[in-house]
Write a protein that holds these residues in place. Structure first.
Motif, PDB file in Angstrom:
ATOM      1  N   ASN A  18      97.113   2.198  34.712  1.00  0.00           N
ATOM      2  CA  ASN A  18      96.669   3.586  34.485  1.00  0.00           C
ATOM      3  C   ASN A  18      95.997   3.724  33.119  1.00  0.00           C
ATOM      4  O   ASN A  18      95.006   4.454  32.971  1.00  0.00           O
TER       5      ASN A  18
ATOM      6  N   THR B 209      92.439   2.054  33.101  1.00  0.00           N
ATOM      7  CA  THR B 209      91.392   2.809  33.800  1.00  0.00           C
ATOM      8  C   THR B 209      91.326   4.267  33.358  1.00  0.00           C
ATOM      9  O   THR B 209      90.640   5.072  33.994  1.00  0.00           O
TER      10      THR B 209
ATOM     11  N   ASP C 194      90.403   7.745  31.462  1.00  0.00           N
ATOM     12  CA  ASP C 194      89.081   8.303  31.159  1.00  0.00           C
ATOM     13  C   ASP C 194      88.676   8.055  29.708  1.00  0.00           C
ATOM     14  O   ASP C 194      87.521   7.703  29.424  1.00  0.00           O
TER      15      ASP C 194
ATOM     16  N   GLU D 220      80.002   3.655  36.708  1.00  0.00           N
ATOM     17  CA  GLU D 220      79.842   2.926  37.971  1.00  0.00           C
ATOM     18  C   GLU D 220      79.520   1.444  37.762  1.00  0.00           C
ATOM     19  O   GLU D 220      79.501   0.664  38.722  1.00  0.00           O
TER      20      GLU D 220
ATOM     21  N   LYS E  47      95.660  -3.540  44.713  1.00  0.00           N
ATOM     22  CA  LYS E  47      94.664  -2.490  44.902  1.00  0.00           C
ATOM     23  C   LYS E  47      95.320  -1.129  45.104  1.00  0.00           C
ATOM     24  O   LYS E  47      94.836  -0.107  44.609  1.00  0.00           O
ATOM     25  N   LYS E  48      96.463  -1.109  45.794  1.00  0.00           N
ATOM     26  CA  LYS E  48      97.142   0.157  46.076  1.00  0.00           C
ATOM     27  C   LYS E  48      97.675   0.830  44.816  1.00  0.00           C
ATOM     28  O   LYS E  48      97.822   2.056  44.785  1.00  0.00           O
TER      29      LYS E  48
ATOM     30  N   THR F  66      94.085   3.510  40.491  1.00  0.00           N
ATOM     31  CA  THR F  66      93.424   4.785  40.718  1.00  0.00           C
ATOM     32  C   THR F  66      92.131   4.548  41.500  1.00  0.00           C
ATOM     33  O   THR F  66      91.696   3.404  41.682  1.00  0.00           O
ATOM     34  N   THR F  67      91.512   5.614  41.937  1.00  0.00           N
ATOM     35  CA  THR F  67      90.240   5.487  42.646  1.00  0.00           C
ATOM     36  C   THR F  67      89.213   4.769  41.776  1.00  0.00           C
ATOM     37  O   THR F  67      88.483   3.885  42.238  1.00  0.00           O
ATOM     38  N   LYS F  68      89.143   5.148  40.514  1.00  0.00           N
ATOM     39  CA  LYS F  68      88.228   4.473  39.593  1.00  0.00           C
ATOM     40  C   LYS F  68      88.588   3.002  39.473  1.00  0.00           C
ATOM     41  O   LYS F  68      87.714   2.121  39.481  1.00  0.00           O
TER      42      LYS F  68
ATOM     43  N   LYS G   6      90.044   1.074  41.630  1.00  0.00           N
ATOM     44  CA  LYS G   6      89.666   0.346  42.844  1.00  0.00           C
ATOM     45  C   LYS G   6      88.187  -0.029  42.819  1.00  0.00           C
ATOM     46  O   LYS G   6      87.809  -1.139  43.231  1.00  0.00           O
ATOM     47  N   ARG G   7      87.360   0.867  42.332  1.00  0.00           N
ATOM     48  CA  ARG G   7      85.927   0.556  42.245  1.00  0.00           C
ATOM     49  C   ARG G   7      85.674  -0.536  41.210  1.00  0.00           C
ATOM     50  O   ARG G   7      84.833  -1.422  41.414  1.00  0.00           O
TER      51      ARG G   7
ATOM     52  N   ASP H 225      86.620  -3.836  42.754  1.00  0.00           N
ATOM     53  CA  ASP H 225      85.608  -4.327  43.696  1.00  0.00           C
ATOM     54  C   ASP H 225      84.523  -5.118  42.980  1.00  0.00           C
ATOM     55  O   ASP H 225      84.020  -6.116  43.503  1.00  0.00           O
TER      56      ASP H 225
END
Length: 292
Positions: free
Chosen positions: A84, A87, A89, A104, A260-261, A264-266, A268-269, A272
């Protein structure tokens, strides 16, 4: 261009205070204590051992100066706290600013913990993270010219006076006098003997962002408590440029669905993009950046 970007570009590092909220600071200290205790008791095998400066690390010495892979899901709730923060902000905003890229483009990479050994003071030799100590000047300059594809940082959870750097050395080859102090595989008896050396002192909560090819070394006093978050993020726009430096640390566990689980959404990106880097880097071609 922002003041911190100006300083980072000219000096090769910049210190930013206060990126961690009081609540997150407490959680990070607690998580650090948990994983350090596991490591010292021998129940966490991924560690940096006294006597070995760079990967691959071994288990030849029971004393540790670092904990590897602190986002690994086997570390449970502590891993979630660390991922957390990685990643968050505030942190990723600074990384994107220093890399001059968009959120991104950020690529998940390494997250470790630097700690004090218990029995033996320890030091790292003067080095650049991805340039051999015996590189010829033209080889060194070529490596420095392309090493703008990621940013490394140390965040101190306790006061930290371990890191020595040569400001501005991320852009220029070593002088003959500097080569004398950095061509050996042995740590220095006095880091300040290096021409241009400066000691960086971090207060709790301070983060130093630095170009990892700046000329740097570190000295660990076993009598002084240390828990410093040590991590890096890459810019995925540059493809496989960072492959060796990142994948040499052994990151097969990032392929696990349970990792991966926990992101956060960020996150996970960002993962990737790391998986894409791994896919495009030959396993047989992964070598170690440094020896020692």
């Amino acid at each position: 261009m922002s003041p911190i970007k100006d300083t980072y570009d000219s000096q090769g590092f910049v210190i930013v205070p206060g990126l961690i909220s009081p609540h997150d600071f407490s959680e990070l200290q607690k998580a650090s204590e948990t994983v350090v205790n596991r490591t010292r008791k021998g129940s966490w095998p991924h560690r940096r051992t006294v006597g070995k400066q760079f990967p691959p690390f071994d288990n030849d010495n029971p004393d540790s100066w670092g904990v590897q892979h602190v986002m690994h899901p086997d570390l449970g709730e502590s891993a979630v706290v660390f991922s957390n923060w990685y990643t968050s902000d505030d942190l990723t905003r600074i990384c994107a600013e220093l890399l001059q890229c968009g959120e991104e483009d950020l690529q998940l990479e390494l997250f470790n913990l630097l700690i004090n050994p218990l029995e033996h003071s320890f030091a790292l030799r003067w080095h650049r993270d991805d340039v051999k100590e015996n590189a010829l000047p033209e080889q060194e300059q070529a490596a420095l010219d392309k090493w703008h594809t990621g940013v490394q940082w140390n965040t101190a959870l306790y006061e930290d006076s371990c890191l020595y750097v040569v400001p501005g050395s991320h852009r220029v080859v070593r002088t003959p006098a500097q080569r004398v102090h950095s061509c050996t595989l042995k740590p220095p008896s006095n880091p300040m003997d290096m021409p241009g050396a400066a000691l960086l002192t971090l207060k709790p909560g301070d983060t130093v962002f630095y170009n990892s090819n700046i000329l740097h070394c570190a000295a660990y006093d076993h009598k002084v408590k240390r828990a410093t978050l040590h991590a890096c993020i890459g810019d995925a726009r540059y493809g496989a440029t960072r492959g060796r430096n990142i994948l040499q640390h052994g990151l097969s566990w990032v392929n696990e669905e349970r990792f991966k689980k926990q992101l956060t959404t960020k996150g996970k990106r960002m993962l990737d993009r790391l998986l894409e880097l791994s896919k495009n880097s030959s396993v047989d071609g992964i070598s170690y950046s440094l020896e020692g």
